[in-house]
Design an enzyme around this catalytic site. Structure first.
Site, PDB file in Angstrom:
ATOM      1  N   ASP A   1       0.806  -1.370  -0.230  1.00  0.00           N
ATOM      2  CA  ASP A   1      -0.031   0.578  -0.181  1.00  0.00           C
ATOM      3  C   ASP A   1       1.261   1.307  -0.245  1.00  0.00           C
ATOM      4  O   ASP A   1       1.602   1.253   0.737  1.00  0.00           O
ATOM      5  CB  ASP A   1      -0.686  -0.080   1.239  1.00  0.00           C
ATOM      6  CG  ASP A   1      -2.011   1.264   1.623  1.00  0.00           C
ATOM      7  OD1 ASP A   1      -2.358   0.919   2.100  1.00  0.00           O
ATOM      8  OD2 ASP A   1      -1.438   1.919   0.571  1.00  0.00           O
TER       9      ASP A   1
ATOM     10  N   GLU B   1      29.799   7.317   4.365  1.00  0.00           N
ATOM     11  CA  GLU B   1      29.673   5.962   5.012  1.00  0.00           C
ATOM     12  C   GLU B   1      29.607   4.994   3.097  1.00  0.00           C
ATOM     13  O   GLU B   1      29.106   3.911   3.285  1.00  0.00           O
ATOM     14  CB  GLU B   1      28.726   5.339   5.165  1.00  0.00           C
ATOM     15  CG  GLU B   1      27.165   6.360   5.725  1.00  0.00           C
ATOM     16  CD  GLU B   1      26.279   5.816   6.611  1.00  0.00           C
ATOM     17  OE1 GLU B   1      26.176   4.936   7.089  1.00  0.00           O
ATOM     18  OE2 GLU B   1      25.866   6.564   6.845  1.00  0.00           O
TER      19      GLU B   1
ATOM     20  N   CYS C   1      25.736   8.142  10.125  1.00  0.00           N
ATOM     21  CA  CYS C   1      25.601   8.958   9.975  1.00  0.00           C
ATOM     22  C   CYS C   1      26.029  10.268  10.239  1.00  0.00           C
ATOM     23  O   CYS C   1      25.480  11.220   9.640  1.00  0.00           O
ATOM     24  CB  CYS C   1      24.060   9.082  10.195  1.00  0.00           C
ATOM     25  SG  CYS C   1      23.050   8.122   8.824  1.00  0.00           S
TER      26      CYS C   1
ATOM     27  N   THR D   1      13.468   3.251   1.581  1.00  0.00           N
ATOM     28  CA  THR D   1      13.756   4.873   2.848  1.00  0.00           C
ATOM     29  C   THR D   1      15.582   5.970   2.052  1.00  0.00           C
ATOM     30  O   THR D   1      16.571   6.254   2.109  1.00  0.00           O
ATOM     31  CB  THR D   1      15.135   4.660   3.946  1.00  0.00           C
ATOM     32  OG1 THR D   1      15.698   3.780   4.564  1.00  0.00           O
ATOM     33  CG2 THR D   1      13.517   3.530   4.595  1.00  0.00           C
TER      34      THR D   1
ATOM     35  N   SER E   1      17.451  -0.443  15.234  1.00  0.00           N
ATOM     36  CA  SER E   1      18.485   0.046  14.817  1.00  0.00           C
ATOM     37  C   SER E   1      17.262   1.996  15.440  1.00  0.00           C
ATOM     38  O   SER E   1      17.507   2.934  15.519  1.00  0.00           O
ATOM     39  CB  SER E   1      18.028   0.675  13.623  1.00  0.00           C
ATOM     40  OG  SER E   1      17.398   1.276  12.797  1.00  0.00           O
TER      41      SER E   1
ATOM     42  N   HIS F   1      18.873  14.366  12.551  1.00  0.00           N
ATOM     43  CA  HIS F   1      18.947  13.096  11.886  1.00  0.00           C
ATOM     44  C   HIS F   1      18.053  12.835  10.935  1.00  0.00           C
ATOM     45  O   HIS F   1      16.672  11.977  11.590  1.00  0.00           O
ATOM     46  CB  HIS F   1      20.120  11.578  12.052  1.00  0.00           C
ATOM     47  CG  HIS F   1      19.939  11.236  11.359  1.00  0.00           C
ATOM     48  ND1 HIS F   1      20.810  11.295  10.277  1.00  0.00           N
ATOM     49  CD2 HIS F   1      20.558   9.648  11.652  1.00  0.00           C
ATOM     50  CE1 HIS F   1      20.433  10.231   8.769  1.00  0.00           C
ATOM     51  NE2 HIS F   1      20.058   9.452   9.977  1.00  0.00           N
TER      52      HIS F   1
ATOM     53  N   LYS G   1       8.849  10.066  15.531  1.00  0.00           N
ATOM     54  CA  LYS G   1       8.463   8.947  16.758  1.00  0.00           C
ATOM     55  C   LYS G   1       9.657   9.903  17.920  1.00  0.00           C
ATOM     56  O   LYS G   1       9.391  10.019  19.178  1.00  0.00           O
ATOM     57  CB  LYS G   1       9.549   7.732  16.642  1.00  0.00           C
ATOM     58  CG  LYS G   1       9.264   7.060  15.807  1.00  0.00           C
ATOM     59  CD  LYS G   1       9.764   5.927  15.806  1.00  0.00           C
ATOM     60  CE  LYS G   1       9.108   4.679  14.690  1.00  0.00           C
ATOM     61  NZ  LYS G   1       7.732   4.054  14.647  1.00  0.00           N
TER      62      LYS G   1
ATOM     63  N   ASN H   1      17.001   9.611   2.455  1.00  0.00           N
ATOM     64  CA  ASN H   1      17.974   8.920   3.143  1.00  0.00           C
ATOM     65  C   ASN H   1      19.417   9.163   2.673  1.00  0.00           C
ATOM     66  O   ASN H   1      19.476   9.069   2.029  1.00  0.00           O
ATOM     67  CB  ASN H   1      17.942   7.804   4.155  1.00  0.00           C
ATOM     68  CG  ASN H   1      18.677   8.028   5.185  1.00  0.00           C
ATOM     69  OD1 ASN H   1      19.796   8.794   5.630  1.00  0.00           O
ATOM     70  ND2 ASN H   1      19.323   6.666   6.015  1.00  0.00           N
TER      71      ASN H   1
ATOM     72  N   SER I   1      24.641   5.403  13.325  1.00  0.00           N
ATOM     73  CA  SER I   1      24.007   3.824  13.971  1.00  0.00           C
ATOM     74  C   SER I   1      25.536   3.392  14.055  1.00  0.00           C
ATOM     75  O   SER I   1      26.637   3.747  13.379  1.00  0.00           O
ATOM     76  CB  SER I   1      23.618   3.296  12.696  1.00  0.00           C
ATOM     77  OG  SER I   1      22.694   3.445  11.911  1.00  0.00           O
TER      78      SER I   1
HETATM   79  N1  COA Z   1      -0.281   3.075   5.785  1.00  0.00           N
HETATM   80  C1  COA Z   1       0.101   4.149   6.732  1.00  0.00           C
HETATM   81  N2  COA Z   1       1.131   3.813   7.500  1.00  0.00           N
HETATM   82  C2  COA Z   1       1.579   2.705   7.097  1.00  0.00           C
HETATM   83  C3  COA Z   1       0.907   1.673   6.145  1.00  0.00           C
HETATM   84  C4  COA Z   1      -0.458   1.914   5.153  1.00  0.00           C
HETATM   85  N3  COA Z   1      -0.758   1.638   4.843  1.00  0.00           N
HETATM   86  N4  COA Z   1       1.707   0.868   6.163  1.00  0.00           N
HETATM   87  C5  COA Z   1       2.859   0.610   7.107  1.00  0.00           C
HETATM   88  N5  COA Z   1       2.387   2.108   7.628  1.00  0.00           N
HETATM   89  C6  COA Z   1       3.352   2.607   8.946  1.00  0.00           C
HETATM   90  C7  COA Z   1       3.327   1.565   9.721  1.00  0.00           C
HETATM   91  O1  COA Z   1       2.884   1.533  11.108  1.00  0.00           O
HETATM   92  C8  COA Z   1       5.294   1.722  10.133  1.00  0.00           C
HETATM   93  O2  COA Z   1       4.628   2.887  11.465  1.00  0.00           O
HETATM   94  P1  COA Z   1       5.312   2.615  13.477  1.00  0.00           P
HETATM   95  O3  COA Z   1       6.537   3.047  13.157  1.00  0.00           O
HETATM   96  O4  COA Z   1       4.636   4.410  13.253  1.00  0.00           O
HETATM   97  O5  COA Z   1       4.437   1.969  13.304  1.00  0.00           O
HETATM   98  C9  COA Z   1       5.651   2.399   8.909  1.00  0.00           C
HETATM   99  O6  COA Z   1       4.705   2.771   8.299  1.00  0.00           O
HETATM  100  C10 COA Z   1       6.374   1.658   8.998  1.00  0.00           C
HETATM  101  O7  COA Z   1       6.210   0.060   8.668  1.00  0.00           O
HETATM  102  P2  COA Z   1       6.754  -0.798   9.011  1.00  0.00           P
HETATM  103  O8  COA Z   1       5.871  -1.935   8.334  1.00  0.00           O
HETATM  104  O9  COA Z   1       7.728  -1.214  10.387  1.00  0.00           O
HETATM  105  O10 COA Z   1       8.128  -0.694   8.023  1.00  0.00           O
HETATM  106  P3  COA Z   1       8.925  -1.852   7.865  1.00  0.00           P
HETATM  107  O11 COA Z   1       9.234  -2.932   8.785  1.00  0.00           O
HETATM  108  O12 COA Z   1       9.127  -2.308   6.582  1.00  0.00           O
HETATM  109  O13 COA Z   1      10.544  -0.677   7.748  1.00  0.00           O
HETATM  110  C11 COA Z   1      12.357   0.116   9.118  1.00  0.00           C
HETATM  111  C12 COA Z   1      10.725   0.384   8.590  1.00  0.00           C
HETATM  112  C13 COA Z   1      12.301   1.337   9.982  1.00  0.00           C
HETATM  113  C14 COA Z   1      12.670  -0.972   9.671  1.00  0.00           C
HETATM  114  C15 COA Z   1      12.956  -0.229   8.111  1.00  0.00           C
HETATM  115  O14 COA Z   1      12.345   1.205   6.822  1.00  0.00           O
HETATM  116  C16 COA Z   1      14.495   0.674   7.674  1.00  0.00           C
HETATM  117  O15 COA Z   1      15.007  -0.733   8.044  1.00  0.00           O
HETATM  118  N6  COA Z   1      14.606   2.066   7.460  1.00  0.00           N
HETATM  119  C17 COA Z   1      16.455   1.765   7.186  1.00  0.00           C
HETATM  120  C18 COA Z   1      17.021   1.573   8.892  1.00  0.00           C
HETATM  121  C19 COA Z   1      17.083   2.716   9.406  1.00  0.00           C
HETATM  122  O16 COA Z   1      17.063   3.825   8.817  1.00  0.00           O
HETATM  123  N7  COA Z   1      17.190   3.352  10.589  1.00  0.00           N
HETATM  124  C20 COA Z   1      16.351   4.560  11.581  1.00  0.00           C
HETATM  125  C21 COA Z   1      17.832   4.742  12.655  1.00  0.00           C
HETATM  126  S1  COA Z   1      18.498   5.535  12.143  1.00  0.00           S
END
Ligand code: COA
Length: 447
Positions: free
Chosen positions: A33, A85, A122, A165, A213, A246, A255, A330, A366
């Protein structure tokens, strides 16, 4: 040690020239979605590098534009530091390549300039700015400025949750005395620990524990905030006009922001004003065990998120810092520096007089380390923002189909033999020009 004002005098942004539309192109191909990306992560598009772009070309293009705009010659620059990085060499720093590019287009050379490369995921962009600040404050700069370039191709392995991302781009910053843009302060707070959340052991695409992370970001950022307050004094929400953080994706900052707000409103009149609506913040001494306290804290935070107080603060202080990130993804080391530009740009667009306003800047890398410091917007911030052409760059990006995206993603995995044709035509910029006999990368300026 000098006591002159030191900070970021000028900034330039170079975005990768390709665009992956997350809602239109990525989500359908992944069977997701689009709301997961646009609403959940808060991202609309990723900027990706064309086949002739890499961390050197993007960094050199940003630095070239910055030096031309500020009327600088190599002799005006005493130091070139690159934060990345995505480096492709364990010995020869990217800054030497960037200096080599710039020497193709400027009179003179950078032989007098100290060059290096900073690594700590980062956060190293901010660390490089710090190094430049310290060098100038120590009086070692001989009247010269420092060029800091944060440049990354933030690509994840295909099907990694981080793939949505991704981003690629560079931010060049001139650190100097009596800066035109923002002044840096001496006080800093750190939260730093040995963490295994994101790493790149001899590989171009990272190994990531995405969920972990996110938690490590929040934990280290909280530590840095507390550490900052131990030197800078308690922070009150009204002290800061903007909070550039960041931004691996805007949802991450969403968050962090509510946790930060809870922390900085504790024991203030805002907590009292909110008490009627959602109660006072839970205090650990009122609970028998840690679990009950944590649960109560979570409930309070959820309620806080929906209050007008918090929403008003978030919309004014945080949301404007995310505008550019939503469109580019990112940029790792450049990300917090993009957030700063994005926020200040919104003040200029709104015609607000922001000279003297403060920024609470939160950097994170990280591995893991967070850093918090304060900056003050300087007199000429408006002309610095108006000189940027980032909107034109973003509008001119080539919009990739999913098949094209797959090809270009492969081509950037240290692939020496790529058959992928370029999607855009270089114009007045540095380009990657093939490999040399010692495995070095070669670059050329295209008129
Ligand atoms: N409509 C609205 N929101 C939706 C949705 C939809 N159809 N489907 C999912 N979401 C929301 C989820 O609820 C979640 O929000 P929340 O965290 O507030 O609950 C968000 O979208 C992301 O969905 P999620 O299923 O958690 O995504 P994911 O597990 O596929 O990936 C990360 C999320 C962060 C783990 C992933 O992007 C990642 O690994 N990123 C790289 C590492 C990173 O950037 N880390 C951050 C610190 S540096």
């Amino acid at each position: 040690m000098t006591d002159t004002s030191v900070g970021i005098d000028a900034v330039e942004i170079h975005a990768g020239k390709l665009k992956l539309d997350l809602a239109e192109t990525f989500a359908p191909a992944m069977g997701d979605d689009p709301g997961k990306y646009t609403k959940g992560l808060g991202l609309y598009a990723s900027s990706l590098p064309d086949t002739y772009e890499d961390i050197v070309t993007m960094g050199a293009n940003a630095a070239h534009r910055l030096m031309e705009r500020k009327g600088l010659e190599p002799e005006d620059i005493g130091r070139i530091d690159v934060a990345t990085e995505s480096a492709f060499d364990h010995s020869k720093p990217v800054s030497t390549y960037i200096a080599g590019c710039l020497e193709q287009v400027f009179e003179g050379d950078f032989h007098h300039a100290n060059k290096g490369e900073r690594k700590f995921a980062c956060v190293s962009g901010t660390q490089s700015v710090d190094d430049a600040y310290n060098w100038i404050r120590a009086g070692r700069n001989r009247g010269r400025a420092a060029l800091v370039v944060a440049t990354d191709t933030a690509l994840y392995a295909r099907d990694d949750p981080g793939e949505a991302t991704q981003g690629a781009g560079a931010v060049a910053m001139l650190i100097d005395e009596d800066p035109d843009f923002v002044e840096l302060s001496t006080e800093q707070g750190y939260g730093s620990a040995d963490e295994t959340d994101f790493l790149k052991p001899q590989q171009q695409f990272p190994s990531v524990d995405g969920k972990r992370s996110v938690n490590v970001y929040l934990a280290r950022m909280r530590e840095a905030l507390v550490d900052y307050e131990s030197v800078g004094g308690d922070i009150h929400p009204d002290d800061f006009r903007l909070g550039p953080f960041h931004t691996p994706f805007p949802g991450m900052v969403r968050k962090a922001a509510v946790l930060a707000y809870r922390h900085i409103t504790r024991d203030t009149e805002i907590e009292e004003e909110l008490a009627e609506e959602i109660g006072r913040q839970p205090r650990p001494e009122a609970f028998d065990d840690e679990e009950a306290y944590t649960e109560a804290l979570g409930e309070y935070t959820d309620a806080l998120k929906d209050t007008d107080h918090y929403q008003g603060w978030y919309d004014r202080t945080i949301d404007p810092t995310l505008d550019l990130s939503r469109e580019v993804g990112n940029w790792y080391t450049g990300s917090v520096h993009v957030a700063r530009v994005s926020g200040i740009r919104s003040l200029v667009e709104d015609g607000e007089d922001a000279e003297g306003e403060k920024l609470l800047v939160g950097s994170y890398g990280s591995g893991a380390q967070a850093e918090i410091h304060v900056e003050t917007i300087q007199e000429n911030y408006e002309s610095e923002i108006e000189a940027l052409n980032v909107d034109e760059q973003l509008a001119a990006r080539y919009d990739l189909s999913f098949d094209e995206y797959e090809d270009v993603h492969d081509a950037h995995n240290f692939d020496e033999e790529t058959s992928v044709e370029e999607f855009t035509a270089p114009d007045g910029e540095f380009v990657f020009d093939g490999w040399g006999r010692m495995g070095e990368r070669k670059y050329r300026y295209v008129e």
